[in-house]
Design a protein around this motif. Structure first.
Motif, PDB file in Angstrom:
ATOM      1  N   GLN A 182     -12.078  33.686  15.732  1.00  0.00           N
ATOM      2  CA  GLN A 182     -12.310  34.952  15.798  1.00  0.00           C
ATOM      3  C   GLN A 182     -12.604  35.533  14.495  1.00  0.00           C
ATOM      4  O   GLN A 182     -11.946  34.768  13.001  1.00  0.00           O
ATOM      5  CB  GLN A 182     -10.999  35.505  16.094  1.00  0.00           C
ATOM      6  N   SER A 183     -13.334  36.721  14.034  1.00  0.00           N
ATOM      7  CA  SER A 183     -13.377  36.134  12.492  1.00  0.00           C
ATOM      8  C   SER A 183     -12.492  37.395  12.025  1.00  0.00           C
ATOM      9  O   SER A 183     -11.345  38.456  12.756  1.00  0.00           O
ATOM     10  CB  SER A 183     -14.699  38.003  12.408  1.00  0.00           C
ATOM     11  N   ASP A 184     -11.948  37.116  10.584  1.00  0.00           N
ATOM     12  CA  ASP A 184     -10.442  38.255   9.986  1.00  0.00           C
ATOM     13  C   ASP A 184     -10.987  39.380   9.780  1.00  0.00           C
ATOM     14  O   ASP A 184     -11.292  39.989   9.203  1.00  0.00           O
ATOM     15  CB  ASP A 184     -10.732  37.160   8.598  1.00  0.00           C
ATOM     16  N   GLU A 185     -10.146  40.156  10.196  1.00  0.00           N
ATOM     17  CA  GLU A 185     -10.336  41.620  10.315  1.00  0.00           C
ATOM     18  C   GLU A 185     -10.562  41.810   8.335  1.00  0.00           C
ATOM     19  O   GLU A 185     -11.237  43.214   8.644  1.00  0.00           O
ATOM     20  CB  GLU A 185      -8.934  42.534  10.226  1.00  0.00           C
ATOM     21  N   GLU A 186      -9.672  41.505   7.842  1.00  0.00           N
ATOM     22  CA  GLU A 186     -10.056  41.861   5.517  1.00  0.00           C
ATOM     23  C   GLU A 186     -11.146  41.042   5.498  1.00  0.00           C
ATOM     24  O   GLU A 186     -11.969  41.984   4.969  1.00  0.00           O
ATOM     25  CB  GLU A 186      -9.020  41.646   5.304  1.00  0.00           C
ATOM     26  N   THR A 187     -10.977  39.944   5.379  1.00  0.00           N
ATOM     27  CA  THR A 187     -12.766  39.367   4.754  1.00  0.00           C
ATOM     28  C   THR A 187     -13.515  39.369   5.779  1.00  0.00           C
ATOM     29  O   THR A 187     -14.996  38.651   5.353  1.00  0.00           O
ATOM     30  CB  THR A 187     -11.954  37.835   4.561  1.00  0.00           C
ATOM     31  N   GLN A 188     -13.727  39.279   7.087  1.00  0.00           N
ATOM     32  CA  GLN A 188     -14.541  39.210   7.775  1.00  0.00           C
ATOM     33  C   GLN A 188     -15.553  37.439   8.252  1.00  0.00           C
ATOM     34  O   GLN A 188     -16.288  37.737   8.230  1.00  0.00           O
ATOM     35  CB  GLN A 188     -16.336  39.975   7.644  1.00  0.00           C
TER      36      GLN A 188
END
Length: 268
Positions: free
Chosen positions: A169-175
Motif C-alpha cells: 500500500q502507499s504510505d500516507e506521508e511519502t506516497q
C-alpha cells in the motif's frame, strides 16, 4: 474444423458474401484515399485544426516497449471483454463474468511461457503418444487485493499450484509503495513465479513486489507478470527497472481501468 472448411468452400465456390470485420476497422482506407487525392491535386497542402471528434489515441504497440512485453493476440472476443470491463454502465455481475473470462485467457497464455518437457504416454488403445508436460517448480503470487481476483483463474488451470501473497500500500506521508505483508512458498527461490496484478498504472506497486521476490532469492528472469491492462508508463517503468522480467497483458493503453478492484469486489 467444420467452420474452417466451410469458409474455404465459400471462397472456392465464388460466393459474393465474404466474411467482413468492420467492428474495429482502422482508417487506412481513408488515409490512402486522401493521400492519392492530394497527389493528383497541384494545390499546396493546407494545415487544418485538429478535429475534436477524432478518435482517441490508440493503444501502444509491443514494438515500442521491447520483447519483454507480450500482448495477447487481439481478436473481437478479447476486444469485447475489454469494452465491457471499461464501460461504466456495466453491471457488477457482467463485470465479474467478463473479468473472469479475460483473466482465464491471460492465465492460459501465461502457462504457455512456462517450461515444458517431452513425454510419452499410452492411450487406452495401446497407442504411444508423444506429448509434453509441465516442468515442476511453478507457483503463483498475487499482489493484494486486486491480484486476488486472478487466483481462481490460475487454480482452474493448475489445481495444485501453490500461491503466495504480497500486500503493498502507499504510505500516507511519502506516497511511496510500502510492503505490509509477504508470504511465499519456502522454496520460492527455486520456482518460476506467475506474479498476478490486473492493472498496471504507474508500475510502482509491481516494482516493489518484484524487489521483495528478489530479496527471497527469485531471479527476475523467472518472473512472469500477468495483467489485464497496462499503461505505457507502467510497463516501461517495470521493464527499465527489471529488464529480464516478462510482462503479459491484453492491452497497453494510456488510460487504464483503475476501478477494476473496486468493481470486482463490490467496494465501489
Amino acid at each position: 474444423m467444420p467452420c474452417h472448411n466451410q469458409q474455404l468452400n465459400n471462397i472456392n465456390s465464388g460466393q459474393e458474401h465474404p466474411m467482413k470485420q468492420v467492428r474495429f476497422a482502422n482508417n487506412n482506407n481513408s488515409s490512402s484515399s486522401s493521400s492519392s487525392s492530394s497527389s493528383t491535386n497541384s494545390a499546396p497542402a493546407v494545415l487544418t485544426a485538429p478535429d475534436p471528434t477524432a478518435a482517441p489515441p490508440q493503444p501502444a504497440s509491443q514494438d515500442n516497449l521491447g520483447p519483454q512485453l507480450k500482448l495477447l493476440p487481439l481478436n473481437d472476443q478479447i476486444r469485447e471483454l475489454q469494452t465491457i470491463i471499461r464501460d461504466k454502465t456495466t453491471s457488477r455481475g457482467d463485470f465479474v463474468f467478463c473479468a473472469d473470462r479475460l483473466i482465464r485467457l491471460v492465465v492460459e497464455e501465461g502457462l504457455n511461457q512456462l517450461p515444458y518437457s517431452e513425454c510419452t504416454v499410452t492411450t487406452p488403445t495401446g497407442y504411444k503418444y508423444e506429448g509434453v508436460k509441465f516442468e515442476r517448480g511453478n507457483c503463483g503470487v498475487s499482489i493484494m487485493r486486486s491480484g486476488e481476483a486472478m487466483e481462481q483463474g490460475l487454480r482452474d488451470c493448475c489445481r495444485s499450484i501453490r500461491i503466495g501473497k504480497i500486500l503493498i500500500q502507499s504510505d500516507e506521508e511519502t506516497q511511496k509503495a510500502k510492503v505490509y505483508y509477504a508470504k511465499f512458498p519456502p522454496d520460492v527461490y527455486r520456482r518460476k513465479v506467475l506474479l498476478m496484478y490486473p492493472i498496471l498504472s504507474t508500475g510502482n506497486t509491481v516494482i516493489e513486489a518484484v524487489r521483495v521476490l528478489i530479496e527471497h532469492g527469485v531471479q527476475p528472469r523467472h518472473i512472469i507478470l500477468l495483467s489485464l491492462f497496462s499503461t505505457p508508463h507502467g510497463a516501461k517503468s517495470i521493464i527499465q527497472e527489471f529488464p529480464d522480467i516478462t510482462i503479459l497483458t491484453t492491452e497497453v493503453h494510456p488510460v487504464a481501468p483503475t476501478h477494476f478492484g473496486q468493481r470486482y469486489f463490490g467496494t465501489d
